[in-house]
Design an enzyme around this catalytic site. Structure first.
Site, PDB file in Angstrom:
ATOM      1  N   ARG A   1       0.840  -1.193   0.000  1.00 25.47           N
ATOM      2  CA  ARG A   1       0.000   0.000   0.000  1.00 25.47           C
ATOM      3  C   ARG A   1       0.878   1.247   0.000  1.00 25.47           C
ATOM      4  NH1 ARG A   1      -1.034   2.020   4.549  1.00 25.47           N
ATOM      5  NH2 ARG A   1      -1.672   0.090   5.617  1.00 25.47           N
TER       6      ARG A   1
ATOM      7  N   TYR B   1     -16.848  17.362 -15.399  1.00 25.63           N
ATOM      8  CA  TYR B   1     -17.169  15.938 -15.543  1.00 25.63           C
ATOM      9  C   TYR B   1     -18.185  15.550 -14.470  1.00 25.63           C
ATOM     10  CZ  TYR B   1     -16.459  10.950 -14.591  1.00 25.63           C
ATOM     11  OH  TYR B   1     -16.653   9.627 -14.315  1.00 25.63           O
TER      12      TYR B   1
ATOM     13  N   ASP C   1      -7.396  19.004 -14.428  1.00 27.74           N
ATOM     14  CA  ASP C   1      -7.717  17.660 -14.904  1.00 27.74           C
ATOM     15  C   ASP C   1      -7.306  17.608 -16.378  1.00 27.74           C
ATOM     16  OD1 ASP C   1      -8.870  15.361 -15.948  1.00 27.74           O
ATOM     17  OD2 ASP C   1     -10.698  15.536 -14.767  1.00 27.74           O
TER      18      ASP C   1
ATOM     19  N   LYS D   1      -8.252   6.471 -19.316  1.00 28.52           N
ATOM     20  CA  LYS D   1      -8.561   7.023 -20.624  1.00 28.52           C
ATOM     21  C   LYS D   1      -7.332   6.977 -21.542  1.00 28.52           C
ATOM     22  CE  LYS D   1     -12.604   8.019 -18.699  1.00 28.52           C
ATOM     23  NZ  LYS D   1     -12.437   7.883 -17.262  1.00 28.52           N
TER      24      LYS D   1
END
Length: 379
Positions: free
Chosen positions: A49, A102, A174, A199
């Site tokens: 982690r 978004y 972004d 993406k």
């Protein structure tokens, strides 16, 4: 020696494996690491982690291609956004977001962080006076998408960075729609870049992920602490897939842009199309700024159709090669109706999108085949 984008994407953080000479970083499918004595960490790894070598390779490459001091990889783009907001904001703080953000970002602010008393205002970011008027003493972040999803609006990153910094706020960009290949927000003054690496960075519709890249090492350390404390990290196989996608980002984006430009030409000439939204068009209100801050204009195209919502939905249903589906940025072309699909969460809000809008993620197929499919879908 400074290296070009494609060289960094292929080599940064990806030295041949010292044990075998393998040219591709291994998938370190391990949760924990043998320590050389209590507290004696080998190469700094103790628990996956906190850090994993495959993830480190991806994070190093992302920092390199965005020109940042620190890159961090997450389980999704929204996990990256949530970690960022809870790192740099506290209850009663204020954030300015795009008025066509978004849908998932809007939902995070409106349904999750609002309960945590993080306040926000949607503002048209192309209007610098409106942004300045919305700033308060509690504004900690100006949150930018450029181009926006799905209306492909353009914001002036350098001007917004100056405005944010003059008011003691951070500029977060972004950069998902543009990708690091087409746009470098940190070089224009942004403090943190956000990606849904699902993406264009991943690029093959086979992995979900997110990223933060910080311009400043100090913010990078704060984000790293919270990434570990909150735990929404990219797994090693996801990191490996994303890193594989990043290597070909440059050549893929060139083809995405080539194909999108041909699609735009077809749509402009089509009698059933009432409006084409693409920042590469000289008549686009953000064209000059996009030309200044982007290498090219991207693979996303939106358009409006005569006949309203029913016809927009029918166009989506009739498409064959353009797959009806959410997401974007993969090698295959996608079509969607934002109002009923990706942006259903903003229905009835100030961010609601036109019902006659169709959004295309133009892939890298043979362009004549894409044009033929659009022609029959618009029949």
């Amino acid at each position: 020696m400074s290296n070009g984008f494609e060289t960094l994407a292929i080599h940064a953080g990806q030295e041949p494996d010292p044990l075998t000479g393998a040219v591709v970083p291994p998938i370190y499918a391990t949760s924990t690491y043998k320590q050389d004595g209590v507290g004696g960490l080998r190469s700094g790894y103790e628990y996956s982690r906190s850090a994993n070598p495959t993830r480190t390779a991806l994070e190093s490459a992302l920092a390199a291609v965005e020109g940042g001091a620190r890159g961090l990889a997450f389980a999704s783009g929204l996990a990256a956004e949530d970690t960022l907001l809870r790192t740099v904001c506290k209850p009663q703080d204020h954030v300015i977001i795009p008025n066509d953000a978004y849908g998932g970002t809007y939902r995070l602010f409106a349904k999750v962080h609002e309960r945590w008393e993080l306040h926000y205002d949607p503002v048209p970011l192309h209007d610098l006076d409106a942004v300045a008027a919305a700033m308060t003493q509690k504004t900690k972040v100006v949150w930018v998408e450029t181009p926006t999803n799905p209306l492909l609006g353009i914001a002036d990153i350098a001007a917004l960075a100056q405005l944010a910094h003059d008011n003691g706020a951070l500029l977060v960009v972004d950069n998902t729609f543009a990708s690091p290949y087409l746009q470098q927000p940190l070089a224009l003054g942004a403090d943190v870049v956000v990606h849904s690496t699902t993406k264009y960075v991943g690029g093959h519709s086979d992995v979900v992920g997110g990223a933060l890249i910080a311009a400043d090492a100090g913010i990078g350390e704060e984000l790293t602490y919270h990434q570990n404390a909150m735990g929404a990290v990219a797994g090693p196989f996801d990191a490996w897939l994303t890193l594989r996608g990043l290597k070909t980002l440059g050549v893929r984006m060139d083809r995405h842009c080539d194909n999108a430009e041909r699609v735009v030409d077809l749509l402009l000439a089509h009698p059933r199309v009432t409006d084409v939204l693409y920042p590469g068009l000289p008549e686009h209100p953000g064209h000059e700024i996009a030309a200044k801050q982007m290498r090219r204009f991207g693979g996303m195209v939106s358009f409006r159709v005569a006949g309203g919502e029913a016809e927009a939905v029918a166009v989506c249903d009739r498409a064959k090669l353009f797959t009806l589906g959410e997401s974007l940025g993969g090698v295959e072309s996608l079509v969607e109706h934002p109002g009923r699909m990706t942006h259903a969460s903003v229905a009835g809000s100030p961010l609601e999108v036109p019902s006659d809008l169709v959004r295309l993620s133009v892939g890298i197929e043979t362009v004549d085949d894409l044009l033929a499919d659009l022609t029959q879908a618009l029949r």
